[in-house]
Design a protein around this motif. Sequence first.
Motif, PDB file in Angstrom:
ATOM      1  N   UNK A 218       0.839  -1.203   0.000  1.00  0.00           N
ATOM      2  CA  UNK A 218       0.000   0.000   0.000  1.00  0.00           C
ATOM      3  C   UNK A 218       0.873   1.252   0.000  1.00  0.00           C
ATOM      4  N   UNK A 219       1.870   1.275   0.868  1.00  0.00           N
ATOM      5  CA  UNK A 219       2.767   2.435   0.950  1.00  0.00           C
ATOM      6  C   UNK A 219       3.493   2.664  -0.377  1.00  0.00           C
ATOM      7  N   UNK A 220       3.892   1.598  -1.037  1.00  0.00           N
ATOM      8  CA  UNK A 220       4.618   1.733  -2.304  1.00  0.00           C
ATOM      9  C   UNK A 220       3.737   2.368  -3.375  1.00  0.00           C
ATOM     10  N   UNK A 227       9.127   0.081  -8.237  1.00  0.00           N
ATOM     11  CA  UNK A 227      10.078  -1.022  -8.096  1.00  0.00           C
ATOM     12  C   UNK A 227       9.830  -1.774  -6.789  1.00  0.00           C
ATOM     13  N   UNK A 228       9.658  -1.015  -5.694  1.00  0.00           N
ATOM     14  CA  UNK A 228       9.351  -1.649  -4.409  1.00  0.00           C
ATOM     15  C   UNK A 228       8.018  -2.379  -4.469  1.00  0.00           C
ATOM     16  N   UNK A 229       7.050  -1.786  -5.150  1.00  0.00           N
ATOM     17  CA  UNK A 229       5.738  -2.423  -5.269  1.00  0.00           C
ATOM     18  C   UNK A 229       5.854  -3.770  -5.965  1.00  0.00           C
ATOM     19  N   UNK A 328      -2.506  -1.295 -10.027  1.00  0.00           N
ATOM     20  CA  UNK A 328      -1.790  -0.618  -8.944  1.00  0.00           C
ATOM     21  C   UNK A 328      -0.378  -0.216  -9.372  1.00  0.00           C
ATOM     22  N   UNK A 329       0.227  -0.977 -10.264  1.00  0.00           N
ATOM     23  CA  UNK A 329       1.547  -0.592 -10.776  1.00  0.00           C
ATOM     24  C   UNK A 329       1.443   0.697 -11.578  1.00  0.00           C
ATOM     25  N   UNK A 330       0.397   0.819 -12.387  1.00  0.00           N
ATOM     26  CA  UNK A 330       0.180   2.056 -13.133  1.00  0.00           C
ATOM     27  C   UNK A 330      -0.024   3.235 -12.193  1.00  0.00           C
ATOM     28  N   UNK A 331      -0.744   3.017 -11.087  1.00  0.00           N
ATOM     29  CA  UNK A 331      -0.941   4.083 -10.120  1.00  0.00           C
ATOM     30  C   UNK A 331       0.383   4.510  -9.492  1.00  0.00           C
ATOM     31  N   UNK A 332       1.202   3.545  -9.130  1.00  0.00           N
ATOM     32  CA  UNK A 332       2.506   3.859  -8.534  1.00  0.00           C
ATOM     33  C   UNK A 332       3.379   4.635  -9.508  1.00  0.00           C
TER      34      UNK A 332
END
Length: 339
Positions: A218-220, A227-229, A328-332
């Motif tokens: 969630x934080x990532x 990358x962390x995600x 979620x990767x796109x959001x990050x």
Amino acid sequence: MKASANQLRTALDKPGGVIRLFLLHGPDEAVADELARRLQTAMGADAERIDLDPATLKSDPARLADEAASLSLFGGARHIRIAPAGEESLEAFRMLLTATHAGNPVVAIAPGVRSTAGIVKLAIDSPKAMAFACYAPTAADAEQIAVRLAHDHGLRTSGGIGRRIAEAAGGDRAIMAREIEKMALYLDAAPDRPQDLDDTAIDAIGADLGDAEMQRAVDAVIEGRPADLGRELARLAEARTSPIPWLRAIARRLIALAEMRAEIDRGEGVDTVMKRHRVFFREEAATARALRRWTPVALARGLARVRAAERSVMAPGNAGDVLAEVAVTDLARATARRG
């Protein structure tokens, strides 16, 4: 006119009256989408839908009124949808509302528009338009929605069952409905054969909502660390963790940020707002950074994307888990680009 929820739903369910324009504004795009679908359902399965984009309306404001007055090629019903609408649509809306004839209803979704915007004022001042602000329901509202949905499916609730369902779905009406449908099937419940819905049934079929193990993912997302995600998603996949709990955890964080951001935009200080929302002191710096990075539009779109991903996971016959990870990767990545 400024419509209440009941007035709006009544008008959407029975189109064809004096209302030409339904303007759905505010940060909760999921609510606006649900309301827009009500109009589409009311128009009938064979109705023709015309989609117009803001650029078209800006370059050709008369297009909207022309489409609203035009007959379908096949002689059936037709309606018009505009998304996302903004101030560039002001002249097109004005021409629609002052046109001599406009038989086809128009629904416009404007997630990034505030209540003080020109298109909102225009819709409120016109007897031929309805303006409705779409916000995520409060915890109490979401609980009541869950209870009503359960009752409609023949499920009797008591205690904190409604609240548990609402919290599990992050206040998303569509997700609550899908969860309740599953529970009704599990209990063989229907309006003519009601059954009691208790914690045991929810534990048997509902998703695990604990978010402690998903916190790093969630934080990532919120902090824009793709990358962390990726590493965290890999760990969750290895542990065979369903995407639903961490999607819901992200949704809850976005909702909290949206509520705080709205208060800040009304002129309150960041520190005051974080204290009111009881942000843990060790998380204050990260929360302040997130409030600077995430605009109201980004929060609304992010929440809609996460909720859509959860619905994909829960729908049969598709690569839901992959779609959730991509979302979620796109959001990050988008958050990282905003700096």
